[in-house]
Design a protein around this motif. Structure first.
Motif, PDB file in Angstrom:
ATOM      1  N   ALA A   1       0.815  -1.215   0.000  1.00  0.00           N
ATOM      2  CA  ALA A   1       0.000   0.000   0.000  1.00  0.00           C
ATOM      3  C   ALA A   1       0.850   1.267   0.000  1.00  0.00           C
ATOM      4  O   ALA A   1       0.341   2.365  -0.210  1.00  0.00           O
ATOM      5  CB  ALA A   1      -0.929  -0.010   1.220  1.00  0.00           C
ATOM      6  N   HIS A   2       2.147   1.118   0.229  1.00  0.00           N
ATOM      7  CA  HIS A   2       3.029   2.285   0.308  1.00  0.00           C
ATOM      8  C   HIS A   2       3.476   2.774  -1.063  1.00  0.00           C
ATOM      9  O   HIS A   2       4.073   3.821  -1.174  1.00  0.00           O
ATOM     10  CB  HIS A   2       4.275   1.930   1.125  1.00  0.00           C
ATOM     11  N   ASP A   3       3.220   2.000  -2.114  1.00  0.00           N
ATOM     12  CA  ASP A   3       3.893   2.336  -3.373  1.00  0.00           C
ATOM     13  C   ASP A   3       3.034   1.903  -4.558  1.00  0.00           C
ATOM     14  O   ASP A   3       2.879   0.723  -4.832  1.00  0.00           O
ATOM     15  CB  ASP A   3       5.250   1.604  -3.408  1.00  0.00           C
TER      16      ASP A   3
ATOM     17  N   HIS B   1      -9.826  -4.096  -0.039  1.00  0.00           N
ATOM     18  CA  HIS B   1      -9.294  -2.739   0.140  1.00  0.00           C
ATOM     19  C   HIS B   1     -10.340  -1.706  -0.268  1.00  0.00           C
ATOM     20  O   HIS B   1     -10.535  -0.707   0.417  1.00  0.00           O
ATOM     21  CB  HIS B   1      -8.017  -2.563  -0.678  1.00  0.00           C
ATOM     22  N   LEU B   2     -11.008  -1.959  -1.370  1.00  0.00           N
ATOM     23  CA  LEU B   2     -11.993  -1.003  -1.868  1.00  0.00           C
ATOM     24  C   LEU B   2     -13.066  -0.726  -0.812  1.00  0.00           C
ATOM     25  O   LEU B   2     -13.475   0.412  -0.612  1.00  0.00           O
ATOM     26  CB  LEU B   2     -12.649  -1.553  -3.151  1.00  0.00           C
ATOM     27  N   PHE B   3     -13.460  -1.752  -0.099  1.00  0.00           N
ATOM     28  CA  PHE B   3     -14.544  -1.592   0.877  1.00  0.00           C
ATOM     29  C   PHE B   3     -14.048  -1.326   2.310  1.00  0.00           C
ATOM     30  O   PHE B   3     -14.840  -1.300   3.239  1.00  0.00           O
ATOM     31  CB  PHE B   3     -15.463  -2.819   0.853  1.00  0.00           C
TER      32      PHE B   3
ATOM     33  N   ALA C   1      -7.081   0.557  -2.922  1.00  0.00           N
ATOM     34  CA  ALA C   1      -7.620   0.050  -4.184  1.00  0.00           C
ATOM     35  C   ALA C   1      -7.216   0.968  -5.333  1.00  0.00           C
ATOM     36  O   ALA C   1      -6.845   0.513  -6.424  1.00  0.00           O
ATOM     37  CB  ALA C   1      -9.138  -0.063  -4.098  1.00  0.00           C
ATOM     38  N   ARG C   2      -7.268   2.261  -5.061  1.00  0.00           N
ATOM     39  CA  ARG C   2      -6.882   3.240  -6.095  1.00  0.00           C
ATOM     40  C   ARG C   2      -5.428   3.021  -6.523  1.00  0.00           C
ATOM     41  O   ARG C   2      -5.089   3.033  -7.700  1.00  0.00           O
ATOM     42  CB  ARG C   2      -7.071   4.670  -5.571  1.00  0.00           C
ATOM     43  N   LYS C   3      -4.563   2.781  -5.528  1.00  0.00           N
ATOM     44  CA  LYS C   3      -3.146   2.575  -5.847  1.00  0.00           C
ATOM     45  C   LYS C   3      -2.947   1.315  -6.689  1.00  0.00           C
ATOM     46  O   LYS C   3      -2.119   1.282  -7.592  1.00  0.00           O
ATOM     47  CB  LYS C   3      -2.341   2.468  -4.560  1.00  0.00           C
ATOM     48  N   LEU C   4      -3.705   0.277  -6.343  1.00  0.00           N
ATOM     49  CA  LEU C   4      -3.559  -0.960  -7.121  1.00  0.00           C
ATOM     50  C   LEU C   4      -3.996  -0.746  -8.565  1.00  0.00           C
ATOM     51  O   LEU C   4      -3.408  -1.299  -9.498  1.00  0.00           O
ATOM     52  CB  LEU C   4      -4.371  -2.093  -6.474  1.00  0.00           C
TER      53      LEU C   4
ATOM     54  N   VAL D   1     -14.295   0.079 -12.659  1.00  0.00           N
ATOM     55  CA  VAL D   1     -15.699   0.513 -12.545  1.00  0.00           C
ATOM     56  C   VAL D   1     -16.184   0.319 -11.104  1.00  0.00           C
ATOM     57  O   VAL D   1     -16.837   1.205 -10.531  1.00  0.00           O
ATOM     58  CB  VAL D   1     -16.580  -0.263 -13.544  1.00  0.00           C
ATOM     59  N   GLN D   2     -15.835  -0.828 -10.527  1.00  0.00           N
ATOM     60  CA  GLN D   2     -16.198  -1.081  -9.125  1.00  0.00           C
ATOM     61  C   GLN D   2     -15.662   0.043  -8.228  1.00  0.00           C
ATOM     62  O   GLN D   2     -16.350   0.528  -7.339  1.00  0.00           O
ATOM     63  CB  GLN D   2     -15.575  -2.410  -8.664  1.00  0.00           C
ATOM     64  N   TYR D   3     -14.399   0.400  -8.492  1.00  0.00           N
ATOM     65  CA  TYR D   3     -13.783   1.453  -7.681  1.00  0.00           C
ATOM     66  C   TYR D   3     -14.618   2.740  -7.753  1.00  0.00           C
ATOM     67  O   TYR D   3     -14.918   3.357  -6.733  1.00  0.00           O
ATOM     68  CB  TYR D   3     -12.349   1.716  -8.156  1.00  0.00           C
ATOM     69  N   PHE D   4     -14.996   3.090  -8.964  1.00  0.00           N
ATOM     70  CA  PHE D   4     -15.748   4.324  -9.109  1.00  0.00           C
ATOM     71  C   PHE D   4     -17.133   4.203  -8.507  1.00  0.00           C
ATOM     72  O   PHE D   4     -17.642   5.121  -7.864  1.00  0.00           O
ATOM     73  CB  PHE D   4     -15.832   4.731 -10.586  1.00  0.00           C
TER      74      PHE D   4
END
Lengths: 753, 753
Positions: free
Chosen positions: A313-315, A346-348, A354-357, A428-431
């Motif tokens: 998650a750091h990078d 992560h998304l939830f 999740a954004r970083k991934l 799409v899930q992220y958004f």
């Protein structure tokens, strides 16, 4: 100390050495540390890995997640006898990974050949409060006599990835007769790695240093008195040139500075800091299950622990390997596992991760476009396996073909293209969860457009329809087939969402819009046949069937490949893992209940579950169908993939996706949470054995705590704006708290807000 | 079976695992095979090496003798329990290397955890009748019950040189569901290596193959009946691209053809063939010692066995590594050890092999000239360490400096130049024995001239004399000194012999002749001081002394470097090994008896014998002085360097030069044979304990058998022309046989011819 948050091993058994080394691995997303014993055993794989540090050992191999120099091995001699659990007598052995604090403890009572007893306690952790620090401690008490003790430990760069050496030893050095430092460079990728380590010595011990054959060692000697514990702490730090880009200072200085600071604190203070970070994690993200089987809770905690330590998650330049950072299986490569099985957690719970991934994929769009171009397609074809560079990393060869004696080519890089749509689906899930328009306008749209372009270019005309030919779906036992249902539906979704968000953000691209519309109109989408079975592909349902029961008994072992060649398996109705069922999981409302039920049943019968990605998905679909017993059985079996009795289940690392899917099963299956019509929906399907599940959920910027029993749902908003949601298909607006009683309320339930 | 020709290990002890793996190593000059156990143990170094197959793992390291893929490891499971001497109970353990036949046998009686007993017999050898073949056999008998057996074995390329991986796995393949084949390529030197292996299976066993992580494995399963021995043979073959140059066919075909042929024969027939070759060897070359200590004979046989298997007599492109082909110490590099300690045995038993070893140097004259030129000298400066390429291979760094924490540079490549004269000395010896004018005119003269040129260019003016400054003599504890006696005398000899043989062959070279004459006139040759001590160098005798007794007690361990830095040791009168004494050994008539005695005594007192090249040389000089007790003690201690009780003496390989020197001590010391004034001279100095020594000697093309007792000498000419020789300083002409009685014959002895 929560007993259910403890992973225990109470028997020293050579056969399960590597399983426990994976299962009890520690880490923090930056580094991973196998729980190999301090003392050496033949066949024991030690491992220290840093996310993103990959290397190709030779030009004809794909990148390995590099097995870095070891700082935890110790050669212990007591009265001249080398300590090993295979010699002398083991009077007591206990090994515990404390998920609550991240600490691994091993307590041993050992009698040497001469009959003298010693107590040894080994402790260690990968710091969570400081990603670059590893701390370890050994306490030795001689119980029967004064004894002479010698401990040799340092930094050993003799480690390899199963014989592949990735590191040049650039320099080794001792500073101030205290700090050991080794500087290494990967042979092909050119990463610099600095490891530093320092012993915190008890009074009166004597230390000397030596270096030879890629090892920089300290040798510590002390005469110890009966019943007076000897305590040695060893702190290590690691920095790489990847950090330099992020943090500025060069790895050597960073490593020594971090070490200096940490040595001041000592083991216990460092552990307290790390345990504090873990406490935060559990407070924020733990799923609490009240089950008749306590193990369900342990398995869930275990899953989240591992999802946490596997995620860098750091990078944002990095993603999650199939085995996390716990072993060398799949060479540490990143698959669709990340987007489909790990990202949702992560998304939830922490959408930023999740954004970083997704950023990782965005940052490698260029390489995906190159792959598409090289294979004659438009847009972006993401590699089936990727590492740091973003290029295709799938190894060329797999196992030996038992008939021809030659190694078989791996086809996934050539045809397992559904990963392209999986990434689009995740975006799409992220958004849908976050409404992060900044991301969606830039990264999201870029991903959607280029993945859509790929599918459009990949489709071919066939009797006026469009087909996706010669693909491999999620079921890898069925290769090179046409119109795989999963792939076609996902590709359709991919293109549809691209056009939708282009429209949303007012973007126009003639080629994409025109061709995309045509694609959506003409793409062949397999429909259920007269028996309600959705054909997995154009030919699957016409293939012969065999009795799979013996293979199902040994699921996960791929035993069928010892009896049949891949070509032969390909010509039968045999699934490695969920394929149509995976599709049903992703799109719960795509087909009617009877079709879902029929297909779950039909395909499960033909699925060996040789992939660890299978069971939990079946659990979800079964739960949603209301087959609670079956669902719970699948769930339990999924929980045993790493924690079950098979001593070799996890030798080369834990099953990252499978662990992610344990969370999916609980939340998307039993709690049955969905993002439905842009609204959070909960329709619990708790197993009989579970009286309650309590879990956090972040949705549209609000942090919720959801408590479900068989009788009611209680939803508390801890922070964020009001949330519109459905509970058992009835809409609610969540201001602070909702309580819904299910009893006798199939039409209308009592609500207290 | 000769009991004294058996090297035995009757105790399984983890500490001496690697010692015995070296000591009991097998080979044939082409390949070397460590006697690592079939089953794996932590810290056990397996090893298969082929002479000449070196590689640089990375650009900043020197070449390693490559640890090739393993074909001898076996993972044995009986009733599901992995066989290991560390588990269950070892009821019997015996390991024997039979020097007479070259076979290694290990017999074990083992009780598993469940209490069932199994007898296991492991046998193996490296073929001597066919350099490319390795044969092994395992016989397992279940003594208490029927049992299920599983053996996994194949070709494993996970081997490394202490973590350095040298091989690319080019391909692995199974032919006809029988032959396993792996093809590998060294990463830098580009050698191709093919290994093939085949199991000879007992009836009713089931085999399957797999390949993963650089391993190609066969898995053999069988249900075995109580008391019915299960016998598995495994034959392996190995060819490299070096052979292709010699033998034409490519390695893959050669390996499979050789394997096909050998598999037809099976283990026992192959062993008979190999034992026959060993019988020839012992018939021709054995030294028979009738000693009160049977161990003297064993040590001598052991020495010759190893000298034989370390010498690549099949290929003049190669020479002998310091550890032979038994381990990775000194990275398999070639030192002066070959010419000074190993070549004499060959010269006096099979001169053709000595010629080949000199050809190795001749073939690398160009590289030696390049090194001279790069360092600003003329002629040829042979590398201190060399491998296949002939370029300097001395590693840049050695151990950590305990004060500064940095690694110390190795100075030998820069200053240990006496190797140049050592090679010249060996070339002259070769000619003095063989009168091989064809060699001497071409290779011999070329070597002599270019080495002489080097010395001439290296000398500097100093008060009208010529000095050789900043050198390291044989004593490596004294670095960067001027006018090392050994070096200066050897350099003088080198130039003198060059001029002599130029003259002999009517060659003229103005520069060499003029400068050479000047060099001989003006080179400073250290003379004995008023105490008769020959100064080891210009400053040695003025340095302080310390009590060395504690270091002498642990000789061979270099323990002094744990207390003093190299710089500090350098400033004291401390010798690692024979230096002036080495000079006295090479030139027995250079100084009068009293000077020899004085210097032997003076320097021995100051010598730790941390080098294995020291003891036997002291034995020779002491014997010649008539100090028979001292000489015998030195000899015995030299015999214990590899065979003594120190469990780690030989972990990284046997001590090649030390083993060669055991023969030197017997022949040049106790038998006191010399090539004196171009005549063979014998003046026996047998130790009290020895009643007789019988040995072969080849001299001037005649093959002699020499039998010496305290009372008489008996010399039989087995073949070749008549020989003029001196016995106890009296000349004789050997037609067929001479017998000389020593009793009361100090002036004139009775001779029967």
């Amino acid at each position: 100390m929560n007993r259910e948050m403890m992973i225990e091993n109470n028997k020293f058994d050579l056969r399960s050495l590597n399983k426990f080394a994976s299962v009890m691995a520690q880490g923090n997303g930056y580094l991973g540390l196998r729980a190999a014993h301090e003392e050496d055993y033949a066949g024991q794989t030690r491992g220290l890995y840093v996310a993103g540090i990959y290397n190709k050992a030779t030009a004809n191999e794909s990148s390995d997640l590099v097995n870095l120099p070891d700082v935890l091995a110790m050669k212990i001699e007591m009265d001249g006898e080398i300590f090993s659990l295979l010699t002398g007598e083991v009077l007591g052995f206990e090994q515990r990974l404390n998920l609550e604090t991240g600490e691994l403890v091993r307590e041993i009572l050992w009698k040497n050949k001469a009959g003298a007893r010693f107590q040894l306690v080994f402790q260690r952790f990968a710091a969570k409060h400081h990603l670059h620090i590893i701390a370890s401690k050994v306490t030795i008490t001689s119980l029967d006599k004064n004894a002479s003790l010698k401990i040799v430990s340092g930094i050993s760069a003799q480690q390899t990835n199963f014989g592949r050496q990735h590191l040049i030893e650039e320099s080794v050095r001792v500073f101030n007769e205290k700090i050991m430092q080794g500087v290494y460079k990967t042979t092909e990728s050119g990463h610099l790695i600095t490891l530093a380590a320092q012993n915190i010595l008890p009074e009166g011990s004597v230390i000397s240093f030596s270096s030879k054959n890629r090892e920089l060692m300290s040798s510590i000697k002390k005469e110890i008195k009966i019943n007076e514990p000897f305590v040695l702490e060893k702190i290590g730090s690691i920095y790489t040139s990847l950090d330099q880009v992020l943090e500025g200072d060069d790895p050597e200085h960073s490593a020594r500075n971090a070490l200096d600071e940490s040595v001041q604190y000592g083991y216990q203070v460092l552990l307290n800091k790390t345990a504090g970070k873990w406490k935060q994690f559990w407070n924020q993200k733990r799923v609490k299950i009240s089950s008749a089987h306590e193990f369900d809770q342990t398995a869930m905690d275990f899953a989240l622990y591992h999802v946490e330590i596997m995620t860098p998650a750091h990078d944002e330049r990095l993603s999650v390997g199939a085995k996390g950072l716990t072993g060398e299986g799949y060479k540490g490569h990143v698959f669709w596992d990340t987007e489909m099985f790990i990202l949702p957690f992560h998304l939830f719970t922490e959408p930023e991760t999740a954004r970083k991934l997704l950023r990782y994929r965005y940052l490698h769009l260029q390489q995906a476009k190159e792959k598409a171009e090289q294979t004659g397609y438009a847009g972006a074809l993401f590699p089936w396996e990727s590492a740091f560079s973003g290029y295709e990393e799938t190894p060329e060869y797999a196992a030996i073909n038992i008939k021809t004696g030659k190694r078989q080519k791996v086809a996934s890089a050539i045809a397992e293209h559904h990963i392209v749509a999986d990434i689009a689906y995740a975006a799409v899930q992220y958004f849908q969860n976050t409404n992060d328009e900044v991301f969606m306008k830039k990264e999201g749209l870029a991903l959607l457009k280029d993945t859509a372009r790929f599918w459009i270019s990949r489709a071919v005309e066939d009797h006026g329809m469009l087909s996706l030919k010669d693909v491999i779906g999620p079921d890898e036992y069925t290769e090179h087939i046409d119109n795989n249902a999963y792939t076609n539906y996902l590709a359709y979704y991919n293109v549809k969402q691209a056009l939708f968000y282009m429209d949303w953000f007012g973007e126009y691209d003639e080629w994409l819009s025109v061709r995309g519309k045509d694609f959506l109109e003409r793409l062949y989408l397999p429909k259920p046949n007269k028996n309600l079975v959705i054909p997995q592909d154009d030919t699957f349902l016409g293939k012969p069937e065999i009795d799979l029961s013996i293979y199902k008994e040994n699921q996960g072992s791929q035993g069928i490949l010892l009896d049949y060649s891949r070509q032969e398996v390909n010509e039968m109705q045999i699934l490695k893992q969920a394929d149509v069922v995976m599709l049903l999981y992703l799109f719960p409302n795509l087909f009617s209940k009877d079709i879902v039920e029929k297909n779950l049943h039909y395909y499960e019968e033909r699925t060996i579950h040789d992939s660890s990605l299978s069971k939990a998905i079946h659990a979800i679909v079964a739960a949603r169908c209301g087959f609670l017993e079956t669902a719970y059985r699948f769930f339990q079996e999924a929980c045993l993939i790493d924690l079950g009795p098979n001593p070799h289940s996890s030798d080369e690392g834990i099953h990252g996706a499978s662990l992610g899917a344990i969370w999916l099963a609980a939340i998307f299956g039993f709690a049955n949470a969905q993002m439905d019509e842009d609204m959070l929906s909960i329709d619990p399907k708790l197993p009989e054995n579970w009286s309650e599940i309590v879990f956090p959920l972040v949705y549209k910027g609000s942090r919720l705590e959801i408590r479900l029993t068989h009788e009611q749902a209680e939803i508390i908003k801890l922070s964020g704006p009001e949330v519109e949601m459905k509970i058992k298909n009835k809409k609610h607006r969540l201001k602070n708290k909702i309580e819904v009683k299910f009893k006798d309320c199939f039409s209308e339930c009592e609500v207290q807000e």
